[in-house]
Design a protein around this motif. Sequence first.
Motif, PDB file in Angstrom:
ATOM      1  N   ILE A  42       0.836  -1.206   0.000  1.00 28.10           N
ATOM      2  CA  ILE A  42       0.000   0.000   0.000  1.00 28.10           C
ATOM      3  C   ILE A  42       0.871   1.256   0.000  1.00 28.10           C
ATOM      4  N   VAL A  43       1.930   1.253   0.798  1.00 29.11           N
ATOM      5  CA  VAL A  43       2.818   2.425   0.853  1.00 29.11           C
ATOM      6  C   VAL A  43       3.480   2.655  -0.505  1.00 29.11           C
ATOM      7  N   VAL A  44       3.828   1.576  -1.194  1.00 33.50           N
ATOM      8  CA  VAL A  44       4.439   1.707  -2.515  1.00 33.50           C
ATOM      9  C   VAL A  44       3.409   2.177  -3.546  1.00 33.50           C
ATOM     10  N   LEU A  45       2.168   1.720  -3.418  1.00 30.35           N
ATOM     11  CA  LEU A  45       1.127   2.074  -4.386  1.00 30.35           C
ATOM     12  C   LEU A  45       0.537   3.472  -4.188  1.00 30.35           C
ATOM     13  N   ARG A  46       0.689   4.056  -3.012  1.00 28.49           N
ATOM     14  CA  ARG A  46       0.058   5.353  -2.729  1.00 28.49           C
ATOM     15  C   ARG A  46       0.435   6.458  -3.711  1.00 28.49           C
ATOM     16  N   PRO A  47       1.714   6.613  -4.066  1.00 31.39           N
ATOM     17  CA  PRO A  47       2.023   7.666  -5.058  1.00 31.39           C
ATOM     18  C   PRO A  47       1.350   7.423  -6.415  1.00 31.39           C
ATOM     19  N   LEU A  48       1.290   6.161  -6.824  1.00 29.84           N
ATOM     20  CA  LEU A  48       0.620   5.828  -8.075  1.00 29.84           C
ATOM     21  C   LEU A  48      -0.874   6.119  -7.984  1.00 29.84           C
ATOM     22  N   LEU A  49      -1.478   5.798  -6.866  1.00 28.00           N
ATOM     23  CA  LEU A  49      -2.901   6.085  -6.674  1.00 28.00           C
ATOM     24  C   LEU A  49      -3.168   7.584  -6.683  1.00 28.00           C
ATOM     25  N   PHE A  55      -7.099   8.481  -7.464  1.00 30.64           N
ATOM     26  CA  PHE A  55      -7.892   7.495  -6.721  1.00 30.64           C
ATOM     27  C   PHE A  55      -8.794   8.166  -5.689  1.00 30.64           C
ATOM     28  N   ALA A  56      -8.287   9.170  -4.991  1.00 31.62           N
ATOM     29  CA  ALA A  56      -9.055   9.826  -3.931  1.00 31.62           C
ATOM     30  C   ALA A  56     -10.260  10.589  -4.486  1.00 31.62           C
ATOM     31  N   LYS A  57     -10.159  11.073  -5.706  1.00 29.12           N
ATOM     32  CA  LYS A  57     -11.252  11.849  -6.301  1.00 29.12           C
ATOM     33  C   LYS A  57     -12.406  10.966  -6.774  1.00 29.12           C
ATOM     34  N   MET A  58     -12.148   9.660  -6.889  1.00 27.11           N
ATOM     35  CA  MET A  58     -13.184   8.742  -7.359  1.00 27.11           C
ATOM     36  C   MET A  58     -14.171   8.348  -6.271  1.00 27.11           C
ATOM     37  N   PHE A  59     -13.814   8.588  -5.007  1.00 26.13           N
ATOM     38  CA  PHE A  59     -14.631   8.138  -3.886  1.00 26.13           C
ATOM     39  C   PHE A  59     -14.958   9.312  -2.970  1.00 26.13           C
ATOM     40  N   SER A  60     -16.101   9.229  -2.306  1.00 27.39           N
ATOM     41  CA  SER A  60     -16.473  10.288  -1.375  1.00 27.39           C
ATOM     42  C   SER A  60     -15.676  10.178  -0.077  1.00 27.39           C
TER      43      SER A  60
END
Length: 67
Positions: free
Chosen positions: A29-36, A41-46
């Motif tokens: 998850i820590v490695v994927l966070r910059p890619l997300l 990714f954050a804009k897709m969910f409330s």
Amino acid sequence: MVHTFAELVVGGVLFAPFATYLVAALVLIVVLRPLLHVVGFAKMFSHASVAELSLYVTILSLLVLLF
């Protein structure tokens, strides 16, 4: 068919394989966070934190099932 689980030994203390999976999922998850963040990714969910937690649980589940 017998599946043997290899425990993680740290300082003579045995940790269950699930503890290793927890740490591995956290590292992923820590490695994927910059890619997300780049993908938006954050804009897709409330509730981005709940979505990220769900992604963590999904990765943890996949690790448990595969190994």
